[in-house]
Design an enzyme around this catalytic site. Sequence first.
Site, mmCIF file in Angstrom:
data_model
loop_
_atom_site.group_PDB
_atom_site.id
_atom_site.type_symbol
_atom_site.label_atom_id
_atom_site.label_comp_id
_atom_site.label_asym_id
_atom_site.label_seq_id
_atom_site.Cartn_x
_atom_site.Cartn_y
_atom_site.Cartn_z
ATOM 1 N N LYS A 147 -13.283 1.379 -13.879
ATOM 2 C CA LYS A 147 -13.548 0.045 -13.333
ATOM 3 C C LYS A 147 -14.014 -0.895 -14.438
ATOM 4 C CE LYS A 147 -12.646 0.586 -8.927
ATOM 5 N NZ LYS A 147 -11.630 -0.213 -8.226
ATOM 6 N N SER A 200 -17.073 -2.224 -9.209
ATOM 7 C CA SER A 200 -18.056 -1.345 -8.581
ATOM 8 C C SER A 200 -19.381 -1.359 -9.308
ATOM 9 C CB SER A 200 -17.509 0.090 -8.564
ATOM 10 O OG SER A 200 -18.524 1.002 -8.180
ATOM 11 N N TYR A 202 -14.903 7.405 -12.916
ATOM 12 C CA TYR A 202 -14.480 6.356 -11.971
ATOM 13 C C TYR A 202 -15.079 5.012 -12.413
ATOM 14 C CZ TYR A 202 -15.118 3.305 -7.956
ATOM 15 O OH TYR A 202 -15.171 2.207 -7.136
ATOM 16 N N GLY A 221 -25.644 13.314 -11.796
ATOM 17 C CA GLY A 221 -25.199 11.937 -12.020
ATOM 18 C C GLY A 221 -25.768 10.947 -11.023
ATOM 19 N N ASP A 222 -26.433 11.444 -9.990
ATOM 20 C CA ASP A 222 -26.997 10.514 -8.997
ATOM 21 C C ASP A 222 -28.283 9.883 -9.517
ATOM 22 O OD1 ASP A 222 -25.169 10.712 -7.014
ATOM 23 O OD2 ASP A 222 -26.353 11.971 -5.681
ATOM 24 N N ASP A 265 4.105 1.712 -4.341
ATOM 25 C CA ASP A 265 3.101 2.295 -5.226
ATOM 26 C C ASP A 265 2.956 1.443 -6.481
ATOM 27 O OD1 ASP A 265 2.102 5.649 -5.699
ATOM 28 O OD2 ASP A 265 1.665 3.980 -7.072
ATOM 29 N N ASP A 291 0.847 -1.192 0.000
ATOM 30 C CA ASP A 291 0.000 0.000 0.000
ATOM 31 C C ASP A 291 0.884 1.244 0.000
ATOM 32 O OD1 ASP A 291 -3.264 0.372 1.236
ATOM 33 O OD2 ASP A 291 -1.951 2.094 0.894
ATOM 34 N N ASN A 292 0.448 2.304 -0.691
ATOM 35 C CA ASN A 292 1.253 3.552 -0.704
ATOM 36 C C ASN A 292 0.787 4.548 0.361
ATOM 37 O OD1 ASN A 292 -1.127 4.567 -1.655
ATOM 38 N ND2 ASN A 292 -0.338 5.316 -3.608
ATOM 39 N N LEU A 293 -0.213 4.159 1.123
ATOM 40 C CA LEU A 293 -0.753 4.987 2.224
ATOM 41 C C LEU A 293 -1.273 6.345 1.736
ATOM 42 C CD1 LEU A 293 1.788 4.183 5.116
ATOM 43 C CD2 LEU A 293 -0.375 3.027 4.552
HETATM 44 C C1 WQD Z 1 -25.120 7.698 -1.327
HETATM 45 C C2 WQD Z 1 -26.427 8.473 -1.292
HETATM 46 C C3 WQD Z 1 -26.277 10.598 -2.404
HETATM 47 C C4 WQD Z 1 -23.383 12.263 0.475
HETATM 48 C C5 WQD Z 1 -20.431 6.107 -4.661
HETATM 49 C C6 WQD Z 1 -19.677 5.732 -5.894
HETATM 50 C C7 WQD Z 1 -19.751 4.239 -6.077
HETATM 51 C C8 WQD Z 1 -19.283 3.533 -4.821
HETATM 52 C C9 WQD Z 1 -20.082 4.006 -3.629
HETATM 53 C C10 WQD Z 1 -16.985 2.819 -4.855
HETATM 54 C C11 WQD Z 1 -26.758 9.155 -2.611
HETATM 55 C C12 WQD Z 1 -26.515 10.794 -0.912
HETATM 56 C C13 WQD Z 1 -24.247 11.410 -0.177
HETATM 57 C C14 WQD Z 1 -23.882 13.460 1.064
HETATM 58 C C15 WQD Z 1 -26.088 12.880 0.313
HETATM 59 N N1 WQD Z 1 -17.894 3.755 -4.588
HETATM 60 N N2 WQD Z 1 -25.575 11.715 -0.266
HETATM 61 N N3 WQD Z 1 -25.228 13.713 0.956
HETATM 62 O O1 WQD Z 1 -22.840 8.025 -4.940
HETATM 63 O O2 WQD Z 1 -24.201 5.989 -4.231
HETATM 64 O O3 WQD Z 1 -21.784 5.759 -4.818
HETATM 65 O O4 WQD Z 1 -19.917 5.421 -3.554
HETATM 66 O O5 WQD Z 1 -17.144 1.774 -5.395
HETATM 67 O O6 WQD Z 1 -18.930 3.903 -7.145
HETATM 68 O O7 WQD Z 1 -20.277 6.350 -6.990
HETATM 69 O O8 WQD Z 1 -22.423 6.883 -2.710
HETATM 70 O O9 WQD Z 1 -22.250 7.674 -0.411
HETATM 71 O O10 WQD Z 1 -21.776 9.319 -2.305
HETATM 72 O O11 WQD Z 1 -24.136 8.574 -1.875
HETATM 73 O O12 WQD Z 1 -27.290 13.145 0.224
HETATM 74 O O13 WQD Z 1 -23.147 14.276 1.680
HETATM 75 O O14 WQD Z 1 -26.307 9.525 -0.327
HETATM 76 O O15 WQD Z 1 -27.024 11.527 -3.182
HETATM 77 O O16 WQD Z 1 -28.162 9.154 -2.778
HETATM 78 P P1 WQD Z 1 -22.913 6.726 -4.233
HETATM 79 P P2 WQD Z 1 -22.568 8.161 -1.782
#
Ligand code: WQD
Length: 324
Positions: free
Chosen positions: A144, A116, A140, A283-284, A51, A31-33
């Site tokens: 993957k 992911s 991201y 994007g959500d 790394d 791990d690169n920490l």
């Molecule tokens: C979860 C929910 C937000 C923060 C991401 C990556 C995905 C994976 C998991 C690695 C959503 C809401 C969040 C905040 C909020 N990572 N939220 N306020 O976006 O589902 O997935 O992490 O593999 O690849 O895309 O996770 O925890 O950011 O969000 O309202 O401060 O919480 O809108 O509905 P996400 P998240």
Amino acid sequence: MKILVIGGAGYIGSHVAREFLDQGHEVVVFDNLSSGTEENLFPEERFIRGDIMDYPFLEKVMSEGFDALVHLAAFKAAGESMIKPEKYSLNNINGTIHILNAACATGIRYIVFSSSAATYGEPRYLPIDEEHPTNPENYYGFTKLEIERFLSWYDKLKGIKYAALRYFNAAGYDIQGRIRGLERNPANLLPVVMETACGIRPEVQVFGNDYDTIDGTGVRDYIHVNDLAVGHVSALEYIMKHNTSLTVNLGSETGLSVLQIIEAARRITGRPIPARIVGRRPGDPAKLTASAKKARELLGWQAKYSDVDTLVQTSWEVYRPHAR
Ligand code: WQD
């Protein structure tokens, strides 16, 4: 077996390393920490700081001989990946090519890869199974998915067998309390809620409450890191036993909304946890839930610790000492 856990000082990686140790394997962590911490390391394992971008050193380490490797070293902030794709190309993709080429050079034939749910993008149907179209919405998720394609070619051409594990939302902490490293500048919901409970952060910003969900806020499939870790060991055993590759979801198959998480955290921590509704995050998707049927049938894997109380309680055990 002797396992190299690349990224084993990180939040998920340390739980995976712990599970391999618990199941009697010899573990070396590389791990690169950059985001991991030595606080997440265990006396029973050997730690090598390095790394994946340093190919000569990586190949030297891998040449000592391992039965398999687990690759969890990646940048994972979906939002950041849309602003700095070059950083994600280098570390996530080039770094993985180094690992694959060093595996070929050193005879490591089995790889478990941390993929992911972000590979799927906007859900066309729910729950999402492994046949769902893969159209990642962020860079991201693109990295993957591209790595999964490289793995497939290295299987075809070099006989490397892999398990690509498509995690849904990793959350919680070790139920035995053995891992206590906090993530630095977290963006994910659970650590944001925990930091707010501790007074480290003034409020939780809720990204939209006008989605077509139970309470209008985003619904996700949260999977406990101990469940994820067991999935890694089961997947490695499967690909070695059958000498085949596998792509599989690891999710709890249940959906929890942002407000449900916040309410559970208020109840369990006894803290007010201020929350403010703000605009949607670009994007959500509204809702993401996994089908874990394939993991259940092929690996005999099932989430055990992914209920909302365990996710919040195990997180609070780690965050509580930092409360102000
Ligand atoms: C979860 C929910 C937000 C923060 C991401 C990556 C995905 C994976 C998991 C690695 C959503 C809401 C969040 C905040 C909020 N990572 N939220 N306020 O976006 O589902 O997935 O992490 O593999 O690849 O895309 O996770 O925890 O950011 O969000 O309202 O401060 O919480 O809108 O509905 P996400 P998240």
